[in-house]
Design an enzyme around this catalytic site. Structure first.
Site, mmCIF file in Angstrom:
data_model
loop_
_atom_site.group_PDB
_atom_site.id
_atom_site.type_symbol
_atom_site.label_atom_id
_atom_site.label_comp_id
_atom_site.label_asym_id
_atom_site.label_seq_id
_atom_site.Cartn_x
_atom_site.Cartn_y
_atom_site.Cartn_z
ATOM 1 N N GLY A 184 0.915 -1.321 -0.027
ATOM 2 C CA GLY A 184 -0.041 0.010 -0.130
ATOM 3 C C GLY A 184 0.741 1.439 -0.040
ATOM 4 O O GLY A 184 2.022 1.065 0.261
ATOM 5 N N GLY A 185 0.299 2.353 0.052
ATOM 6 C CA GLY A 185 0.935 3.601 -0.136
ATOM 7 C C GLY A 185 1.462 4.308 1.468
ATOM 8 O O GLY A 185 1.140 3.321 2.551
ATOM 9 N N ALA A 186 2.138 5.101 1.635
ATOM 10 C CA ALA A 186 2.599 5.638 2.879
ATOM 11 C C ALA A 186 1.147 6.035 3.734
ATOM 12 O O ALA A 186 0.448 6.346 3.226
ATOM 13 C CB ALA A 186 3.225 6.992 2.707
ATOM 14 N N LYS A 197 -0.941 -0.415 5.966
ATOM 15 C CA LYS A 197 -0.146 -1.767 5.725
ATOM 16 C C LYS A 197 0.435 -2.339 6.674
ATOM 17 O O LYS A 197 0.117 -3.762 6.734
ATOM 18 C CB LYS A 197 0.534 -1.662 4.288
ATOM 19 N N SER A 198 1.210 -1.680 7.605
ATOM 20 C CA SER A 198 1.925 -2.306 8.590
ATOM 21 C C SER A 198 0.879 -2.882 9.785
ATOM 22 O O SER A 198 1.138 -3.781 10.347
ATOM 23 C CB SER A 198 2.970 -1.408 9.205
ATOM 24 N N THR A 244 14.048 -3.772 8.798
ATOM 25 C CA THR A 244 14.861 -3.388 7.356
ATOM 26 C C THR A 244 15.389 -2.191 7.822
ATOM 27 O O THR A 244 16.427 -1.723 7.213
ATOM 28 C CB THR A 244 14.346 -3.730 6.395
ATOM 29 N N HIS A 252 6.979 1.880 16.082
ATOM 30 C CA HIS A 252 6.875 0.449 15.658
ATOM 31 C C HIS A 252 7.046 -0.612 16.878
ATOM 32 O O HIS A 252 6.284 -1.547 17.146
ATOM 33 C CB HIS A 252 7.482 0.309 14.366
ATOM 34 N N ASP A 255 9.213 -5.932 7.920
ATOM 35 C CA ASP A 255 8.785 -4.707 7.376
ATOM 36 C C ASP A 255 9.963 -3.719 7.375
ATOM 37 O O ASP A 255 10.767 -3.574 8.440
ATOM 38 C CB ASP A 255 7.764 -4.174 8.733
#
Length: 170
Positions: free
Chosen positions: A8-10, A14-15, A34, A49, A84
């Site tokens: 998905g976009g920013a 999605k996360s 990452t 996160h 992620d």
């Protein structure tokens, strides 16, 4: 075992979607990060996160470049692995001047041989304006190709917009 790609976009959610899918699994969960904390903003994002994941995420592996190896190690630890994200991983490869074809091939081979469920997060970067710079256009093109390659071998692919998942495959 299932390989899922969540794109998905920013700020699309999605996360959050990937994390909820991983948390539906019983047993140890492994988070592969990452991102590299190279500035204050990224340090804050990483901390957020971590806080969002909570204490039930007892295993975390940092893999800014060697993602295939990190996935292999994670399979010995967890019942589900959340990566992620592939977009940051690709930018790290470019920044560190790693051979992109070799790194991508290693990732794809590792995913195809997966012994546990793997959920990967990535950005869809091809829906916006054409980047101004040659480097920006190169990155957009490389990210699009990487997403296509991973989606091609994934069992499940979801596109997330406004926090809502749309199943594209699986």
């Amino acid at each position: 075992m299932t390989v899922s790609l969540i794109l998905g976009g920013a700020r699309s959610g999605k996360s959050r979607r990937a994390q909820s899918l991983a948390e539906a699994h019983v047993g140890p969960r492994v988070f592969i990060a990452t991102a590299e904390a190279m500035d204050d903003e990224m340090t804050a994002r990483i901390a957020q996160h971590q806080a969002d994941r909570g204490e039930e995420w007892t295993h975390a592996i940092e893999a800014p470049v060697d993602l295939a190896n990190a996935l292999t190690k994670a399979e010995d630890i967890g019942r589900v692995i959340l990566v992620d994200c592939l977009t940051v991983w690709l930018s790290n490869l470019m920044y560190h001047e790693v051979d992109l074809d070799s790194a991508t091939d290693a990732l794809l081979k590792t995913l195809q041989a997966a012994r546990t469920d793997i959920i990967l997060v990535t950005n869809e970067v091809g829906l916006g304006l054409v980047p101004e710079t040659p480097l920006g256009r190169e990155f957009r093109d490389l990210q699009g190709r990487l997403n296509q390659q991973v989606a091609g071998i994934a069992d499940r692919v979801e596109f997330v917009a406004a926090g809502l998942p749309l199943t594209l495959k699986g």
